[in-house]
Design an enzyme around this catalytic site. Structure first.
Site, short mmCIF file in Angstrom:
data_model
loop_
_atom_site.label_atom_id
_atom_site.label_comp_id
_atom_site.label_asym_id
_atom_site.label_seq_id
_atom_site.Cartn_x
_atom_site.Cartn_y
_atom_site.Cartn_z
N VAL A 244 2.16 30.24 -101.40
CA VAL A 244 2.09 30.90 -102.70
C VAL A 244 3.48 30.96 -103.34
O VAL A 244 3.63 30.75 -104.54
CB VAL A 244 1.50 32.32 -102.55
CG1 VAL A 244 1.56 33.08 -103.86
CG2 VAL A 244 0.06 32.24 -102.04
N HIS B 78 6.49 32.88 -91.55
CA HIS B 78 6.04 34.24 -91.23
C HIS B 78 6.14 34.47 -89.73
O HIS B 78 5.64 33.65 -88.95
CB HIS B 78 4.57 34.43 -91.61
CG HIS B 78 4.24 34.20 -93.05
ND1 HIS B 78 3.78 35.20 -93.89
CD2 HIS B 78 4.29 33.07 -93.82
CE1 HIS B 78 3.55 34.70 -95.09
NE2 HIS B 78 3.84 33.42 -95.08
N ASN C 269 3.25 28.03 -94.21
CA ASN C 269 2.30 27.46 -95.17
C ASN C 269 3.11 26.48 -96.02
O ASN C 269 3.84 26.90 -96.91
CB ASN C 269 1.68 28.56 -96.03
CG ASN C 269 0.93 29.57 -95.19
OD1 ASN C 269 0.31 29.23 -94.19
ND2 ASN C 269 0.98 30.84 -95.57
N HIS D 13 9.77 29.51 -96.54
CA HIS D 13 9.78 30.72 -95.69
C HIS D 13 8.74 30.52 -94.63
O HIS D 13 7.75 29.83 -94.84
CB HIS D 13 9.44 31.98 -96.51
CG HIS D 13 8.12 31.91 -97.18
ND1 HIS D 13 7.92 31.21 -98.35
CD2 HIS D 13 6.90 32.39 -96.84
CE1 HIS D 13 6.65 31.29 -98.71
NE2 HIS D 13 5.99 31.99 -97.79
N ASP E 153 7.49 41.33 -94.95
CA ASP E 153 6.48 40.91 -95.91
C ASP E 153 5.89 42.15 -96.58
O ASP E 153 5.59 43.15 -95.92
CB ASP E 153 5.37 40.11 -95.20
CG ASP E 153 4.48 39.37 -96.18
OD1 ASP E 153 4.48 38.13 -96.16
OD2 ASP E 153 3.76 40.04 -96.97
N ILE E 154 5.74 42.09 -97.89
CA ILE E 154 5.29 43.25 -98.66
C ILE E 154 3.82 43.59 -98.38
O ILE E 154 3.40 44.74 -98.58
CB ILE E 154 5.56 43.00 -100.17
CG1 ILE E 154 5.73 44.28 -100.94
CG2 ILE E 154 4.50 42.11 -100.77
CD1 ILE E 154 6.29 44.08 -102.35
P1 AMP Z 1 2.95 32.24 -98.53
O1 AMP Z 1 1.46 32.28 -98.76
O2 AMP Z 1 3.30 31.62 -97.19
O3 AMP Z 1 3.70 31.64 -99.69
O4 AMP Z 1 3.38 33.75 -98.36
C1 AMP Z 1 4.00 34.49 -99.34
C2 AMP Z 1 4.19 35.86 -98.76
O5 AMP Z 1 5.16 36.53 -99.54
C3 AMP Z 1 2.93 36.72 -98.77
O6 AMP Z 1 2.58 37.07 -97.43
C4 AMP Z 1 3.32 37.93 -99.62
O7 AMP Z 1 2.81 39.14 -99.12
C5 AMP Z 1 4.84 37.90 -99.54
N1 AMP Z 1 5.53 38.49 -100.67
C6 AMP Z 1 5.26 38.33 -101.99
N2 AMP Z 1 6.13 39.02 -102.74
C7 AMP Z 1 6.97 39.65 -101.86
C8 AMP Z 1 8.07 40.54 -102.03
N3 AMP Z 1 8.51 40.90 -103.23
N4 AMP Z 1 8.69 40.99 -100.91
C9 AMP Z 1 8.24 40.63 -99.68
N5 AMP Z 1 7.22 39.81 -99.47
C10 AMP Z 1 6.58 39.31 -100.55
#
Ligand code: AMP
Ligand code: ZN
Length: 139
Positions: free
Chosen positions: A97, A104, A89, A102, A32-33
């Site tokens: 988001v 975590h 989520n 996916h 995760d970024i």
């Molecule tokens: P969610 O709220 O479960 O949709 O989580 C989306 C996750 O994607 C967040 O924790 C972000 O930090 C992560 N994220 C967004 N863009 C990237 C990216 N380019 N590479 C890796 N993780 C990302």
């Protein structure tokens, strides 16, 4: 079908870089970024589905096996961790988001500040009514 507007489809296709740590035929895992803690990993099906409910059962099974393998690697190689949360989520209101399934893997330390959800209480007959409704729906 890959979705050209989807960030995670673009990561799967290699069009956007990621810190990939593992992959199988149908699943990839990358960092995760914006990690809660270093090693926070996203487990992602290569085929686009928006959330858990429109994903193939076989892909979900592969995701959980990948999750176990990656979690073990995190805990075995980072001695500061001996626990992790697995968080999905599912849907915008639940905090999703990125609309590509996916979940975590969040390795935990005692003082990282991540909070659990608050619990309420069932009132009167409520739990039994909810139980009956779901039991009937699942028959
Ligand atoms: P969610 O709220 O479960 O949709 O989580 C989306 C996750 O994607 C967040 O924790 C972000 O930090 C992560 N994220 C967004 N863009 C990237 C990216 N380019 N590479 C890796 N993780 C990302
Ligand atoms: Zn996608």
């Amino acid at each position: 079908m890959p979705n050209n507007d989807c960030l995670f489809c673009q990561i799967v296709a290699g069009e956007i870089p990621s810190n990939k740590i593992y992959e199988t035929d149908n699943v990839i895992a990358f960092l995760d970024i914006n990690p809660v803690n270093p090693g926070h990993t996203l487990v992602v099906p290569k085929k686009h589905s928006e959330n858990m409910l429109d994903a193939d059962d076989a892909v979900l099974q592969e995701m959980i096996v990948v999750t176990k393998k990656v979690s073990q690697a995190i805990l075995e190689n980072f001695t500061e961790y001996n626990a992790f949360n697995l968080e999905l989520n599912n849907g915008q209101i639940a905090g999703q988001v990125i609309p590509h399934l996916h979940w975590h893997i969040i390795p935990r330390t005692e003082d990282d500040g991540l909070k659990h959800w608050p619990g309420k209480s069932y009132q009167g007959d409520e739990a039994r009514i909810v139980q009956e409704k779901l039991k009937n729906a699942l028959k």
